[in-house]
Design an enzyme around this catalytic site. Structure first.
Site, PDB file in Angstrom:
ATOM      1  N   GLY A  29      18.515 -27.103 -28.640  1.00  9.58           N
ATOM      2  CA  GLY A  29      18.091 -28.379 -28.789  1.00  9.58           C
ATOM      3  C   GLY A  29      18.413 -28.830 -30.209  1.00  9.58           C
ATOM      4  O   GLY A  29      19.195 -28.077 -30.879  1.00  9.58           O
ATOM      5  N   ASN A  30      17.742 -30.022 -30.654  1.00  9.90           N
ATOM      6  CA  ASN A  30      17.972 -30.369 -32.182  1.00  9.90           C
ATOM      7  C   ASN A  30      16.723 -30.981 -32.574  1.00  9.90           C
ATOM      8  O   ASN A  30      15.952 -31.523 -31.964  1.00  9.90           O
ATOM      9  CB  ASN A  30      19.139 -31.325 -32.332  1.00  9.90           C
ATOM     10  N   ARG A  31      16.782 -31.285 -33.688  1.00  7.24           N
ATOM     11  CA  ARG A  31      15.529 -31.816 -34.510  1.00  7.24           C
ATOM     12  C   ARG A  31      15.279 -33.345 -34.387  1.00  7.24           C
ATOM     13  O   ARG A  31      14.237 -33.821 -34.824  1.00  7.24           O
ATOM     14  CB  ARG A  31      15.502 -31.574 -35.907  1.00  7.24           C
TER      15      ARG A  31
END
Ligand code: C5P
Length: 222
Positions: A29-31
């Site tokens: 995923g990412n932030r």
């Protein structure tokens, strides 16, 4: 600008990260928090638009007045949901942080460790949602985002061209700005112009962004 700069317009906004599953309990995923995209969707509602919000995995309440929210997880799901939502839409604002790659295969069972041996994940490139929309003959006015850590204008203008966008909203990530933060600062670029939106909270910035998009939309599409 009038308060109802997008009255009667159909606007689709994507927001949040995507999660690309590795196995039943793990993902890449990412932030992205989704906050900027949700603020943009809310500002579009305030401007009189009929808004569909396509959201990746975020823990955010649906802003008041959103006509439709579609929750998705992966880039492939977001691609499918956005492609359907933009039919007949006037404007697409792609604020989602779409994962560039996904694991080639999703393991049916939880992956196990193997006596200290390295594990290699094979990744396949995800389709670019914005580029796939601009490749079609009939498509909405397209707005992208570019979160950069350096050379903001160069990279943003390159993306504007390469993805076939009408506008791009670029922001410098880091130093209390961008992902996982309350404030943001944006520079908007289009083929023959630009506009700075100085540091502000995401709600205020989203309203200014929507005003700029509405005025460019009117200039280009009447
Ligand atoms: O190339 P980069 O990911 O930095 O571009 C960001 C912009 O492109 C965002 O507007 C994002 O929503 C969009 N994008 C997309 N499909 C992808 C990757 C990014 O629409 N697969």
């Amino acid at each position: 600008f009038g308060e109802q700069a997008l009255r009667g317009k159909k606007v689709v906004v994507s927001a949040g990260p995507t999660y690309e599953d590795i196995d039943p309990v793990r993902f890449i995923g990412n932030r992205s928090s989704g906050r900027m995209g949700f603020a943009v969707a809310e500002a579009a509602v305030e401007a009189g638009a009929q808004v569909t919000l396509v959201a990746g995995p975020v823990s955010l309440a649906t802003p008041a007045g959103i006509a439709k929210r579609v929750d998705v997880r992966s880039a492939a799901q977001m691609h499918a949901a956005v492609s359907e939502a933009v039919q007949g839409a006037d404007i697409y604002i792609g604020s989602a942080a779409v994962g560039d790659y996904r694991p080639n295969t999703v393991a049916a069972h939880k992956l196990k460790k193997h006596d200290g041996a390295d594990l290699t994940l094979q990744l396949a490139e995800n389709p670019d949602i914005l580029a796939s929309l601009s490749a079609k003959q009939l498509h909405p006015f397209l707005v992208g985002f570019a979160a950069e850590t350096q050379n903001v204008e160069t990279y943003a203008r390159d993306k504007l061209q390469r993805k076939g966008l009408d506008m791009i909203a670029a922001n410098q990530v880091g130093e209390g700005l961008g992902f996982e933060t309350a404030d943001n600062a944006i520079t908007l670029y289009w083929a023959d112009g630009s506009q700075e939106l100085p540091r502000a909270d995401k709600a205020a910035l989203a309203r200014q962004l929507i005003e700029c998009i509405a005025s460019r939309y009117k200039a280009v599409r009447g």
